[in-house]
Design an enzyme around this catalytic site. Structure first.
Site, PDB file in Angstrom:
ATOM      1  N   SER A 207      12.575  39.977   7.199  1.00 27.59           N
ATOM      2  CA  SER A 207      13.828  39.878   6.452  1.00 27.59           C
ATOM      3  C   SER A 207      14.404  38.472   6.634  1.00 27.59           C
ATOM      4  O   SER A 207      13.794  37.502   6.195  1.00 27.59           O
ATOM      5  CB  SER A 207      14.800  40.968   6.884  1.00 27.59           C
ATOM      6  OG  SER A 207      15.896  41.050   5.995  1.00 27.59           O
ATOM      7  N   ASP A 447      10.877  48.076  -1.408  1.00 29.01           N
ATOM      8  CA  ASP A 447      12.019  47.455  -0.729  1.00 29.01           C
ATOM      9  C   ASP A 447      13.249  47.475  -1.636  1.00 29.01           C
ATOM     10  O   ASP A 447      13.199  47.034  -2.787  1.00 29.01           O
ATOM     11  CB  ASP A 447      11.666  46.013  -0.354  1.00 29.01           C
ATOM     12  CG  ASP A 447      12.617  45.417   0.683  1.00 29.01           C
ATOM     13  OD1 ASP A 447      13.830  45.706   0.625  1.00 29.01           O
ATOM     14  OD2 ASP A 447      12.144  44.660   1.548  1.00 29.01           O
ATOM     15  N   HIS A 485      12.910  48.710   3.156  1.00 28.30           N
ATOM     16  CA  HIS A 485      13.334  47.625   4.046  1.00 28.30           C
ATOM     17  C   HIS A 485      13.497  48.181   5.457  1.00 28.30           C
ATOM     18  O   HIS A 485      14.610  48.329   5.971  1.00 28.30           O
ATOM     19  CB  HIS A 485      14.624  46.990   3.548  1.00 28.30           C
ATOM     20  CG  HIS A 485      14.833  45.602   4.039  1.00 28.30           C
ATOM     21  ND1 HIS A 485      14.118  44.517   3.557  1.00 28.30           N
ATOM     22  CD2 HIS A 485      15.649  45.086   4.984  1.00 28.30           C
ATOM     23  CE1 HIS A 485      14.503  43.422   4.164  1.00 28.30           C
ATOM     24  NE2 HIS A 485      15.430  43.731   5.043  1.00 28.30           N
TER      25      HIS A 485
END
Length: 555
Positions: A207, A447, A485
């Site tokens: 990330s 995601d 995610h």
């Protein structure tokens, strides 16, 4: 500007101490019967030492070691073996800027390699380097002998409101400065500890940490031999402006908010239509491109009659709600350029398996609160709102619903500068390639926070620039079906660091790997980790829970 100025006598003392520590720790970390006792004796002597600004490649006022102590192998909760834990700070240039806190861990059984570990979100939390790698929960790099290090990226607090961005130096540290500064301090301490520098130096993160991985490849290619970058937020300004656009569709237009029931219905409809396109009914949409062709049918299935507001207790979607999802799908197109020629942010796989009803989804309320929160108004918009208020306008009363994305006026140059400072969209990786650097990237196709299509688009730009064979020589990209995610219907556990190490140390390039699912409902099943653009397909034979029953299929 003020700073800590050492006297000549103190500098000589520190020099002598560093030399003594280097010699003592180099001996202490050797494989002798007395290694542990020497480590315990000399590690603590590093406490109070300083690192001069001259050895740090970006402007600072030097670094100070707060604490240095041996963590015994038998210490409660320690699964890293014996190591020397060093914690300190790197002094900011400006008095009103926060310092960078760092931690360096020197294992008594060193494998000769170093690993810098990235942060997440807006960071603000000290990355200790003592935890397992994401998606490899069974062991830690420190336990495997890596000297590990990390930082807090140059500010304290990870509330999601980006308060630190009111300070220019803090933004630069968050964007790239803390990476170089922490790296240089850590390598100085490794030199002091072992009497030599690391044989290889790696970086790993996801990330924000994934963006940091691409950042060090682009900005500091001489410092790293290998990089892991998962779900990389490389187009930082793009994703934040995308969040503003989603918020404007959800709350700036009548009926635009998509409720939890509607969010869930879209996901369930997609799974119903697309799950078996990979040959297996396993809850994972693996054949995303085939699913994309069914998008008109899926939209027709979830649309309310005549596109009107859904009746009571009906989870169909109105045209206004579908327009919000279309905003997510279509992404962002700007009539001006950000840094590195970027004017787009590719959309999300809304109708190919993304579940927007989770904690990082679109929120659970049609009512806009101030400031927007993740749970109420959705992660993307809450973060986009904070970006506009703290990074761009520096006006906490600014109404981001009214921010003109197409014509930002006096903020256009600000957006350009920020996209350069916090972002990693430079496709010039020539220096990293020339030094033989290796890069492994992974992203979930489902995601809901960072669009996987941005990672794919950047990869394709690299192929355009260097050719497929050129990219194959230094990079591997794995796009994982069902993975969101950090959550999802498939969460892969795999030895990414081991794959990188084999590639760097022994020139064994990773190909198809295996990921073991750590999602609670399906824990233990496995799937091939296919190199992009491949996906795992089941051909009707063998246990559907075993990776060996699947093959990677490529267009």
């Amino acid at each position: 500007m003020t700073g800590i100025v050492e006297s000549a006598a103190r500098r000589r003392t520190r020099t002598i101490l560093r030399a003594a520590c280097a010699s003592a720790l180099a001996f202490a970390f050797s494989a002798t019967a007395h290694a542990a006792s020497y480590l315990a004796k000399h590690c603590a002597e590093l406490e109070g030492a300083t690192i001069p600004a001259s050895v740090i490649g970006l402007p600072t006022r030097g670094a100070a070691i707060w604490t240095a102590s041996v963590v015994k192998a038998a210490a409660p909760g320690n699964r890293n073996g014996e190591y020397c834990r060093i914690v300190g700070s790197i002094k900011a240039v400006e008095d009103n800027a926060p310092d960078i806190r760092f931690e360096v861990n020197l294992p008594s059984r060193w494998n000769g390699r170093a690993l810098q570990m990235g942060g997440g979100g807006y960071s603000g939390v000290l990355v200790s380097g003592t935890e397992p790698m994401p998606f490899a929960p069974d062991s830690t790099p420190l336990a495997k002998g890596y000297a590990t290090f990390g930082s807090d990226s140059g500010h304290v607090g990870n509330s999601g409101r980006a308060d630190f961005a009111d300070n220019d130096e803090a933004i630069l540290n968050f964007g790239f400065g803390h990476l170089k500064k922490t790296h240089d301090v850590a390598l100085a301490l490794i030199q002091m500890g072992y009497g030599r520098g690391p044989e290889k130096t790696y970086f790993a993160g996801g990330s924000t940490g994934g963006r940091e991985g691409f950042t060090v490849v682009q900005r500091y290619p001489a410092d790293y031999d290998g990089v892991i970058a998962n779900a990389p937020a490389i187009n930082f300004s793009g994703v934040r402006l995308m969040g503003v656009k989603v918020g404007q569709a959800s709350y700036g237009k009548p009926g635009g908010y998509v409720g939890l029931a509607q969010q869930r219905r879209v996901f369930e409809t997609v799974v119903h239509e697309c799950d078996k396109l990979d040959g297996a009914a396993d809850g994972i949409v693996s054949n995303v491109e085939a699913c994309r062709k069914l998008e008109p049918q899926i939209i027709a299935d979830v649309r309310c009659a005549n596109g009107q507001r859904p009746p009571l207790r009906d989870s169909c979607l109105s045209d206004a709600q579908l327009a919000t999802l279309d905003t997510l799908r279509d992404g962002l197109n700007l009539p001006y350029m950000l840094a590195f020629g970027v004017d787009t942010y590719p959309g999300y796989n809304v109708y190919q398996g993304v579940d927007f009803s989770g904690v990082l989804g679109l929120g659970d309320s049609p009512t806009l609160v101030s400031p927007p929160s993740f749970a109420v108004n959705g992660y993307l918009f809450a973060q986009g709102d904070a970006f506009i208020k703290h990074f761009v306008t520096r006006d906490l009363s600014y109404n981001s619903i009214g921010f003109d994305l197409a014509n930002p006026g006096r903020y256009r140059q600000r957006l350009f500068a920020l996209s350069s400072q916090v972002g990693a969209m430079n496709t010039d990786l020539t220096a990293f390639i020339a030094r033989g650097g290796k890069l492994i990237a992974m992203h979930g196709l489902a995601d809901e926070v960072i669009s996987p299509n941005q990672t794919i688009a950047f990869y394709r730009l690299l192929v355009d620039r260097y050719g497929q064979s050129g990219v194959d020589g230094f990079m591997r990209l794995y796009m994982v079906p069902g993975f969101q995610h950090g959550n999802g219907v498939f969460i892969p556990a795999w030895d990414e660091l081991g794959a990188l190490d084999q590639w760097v140390m022994h020139d064994i390039a990773p190909e198809t790997l295996v990921g073991t699912d750590i999602a609670l409902a399906t824990n233990g099943r496995s799937r091939p980790m296919c190199r992009y653009p491949g996906y795992p397909r089941y051909f009707g034979k063998g246990n559907v829970n075993n990776a060996s029953s699947f093959r990677c299929v490529y267009p």
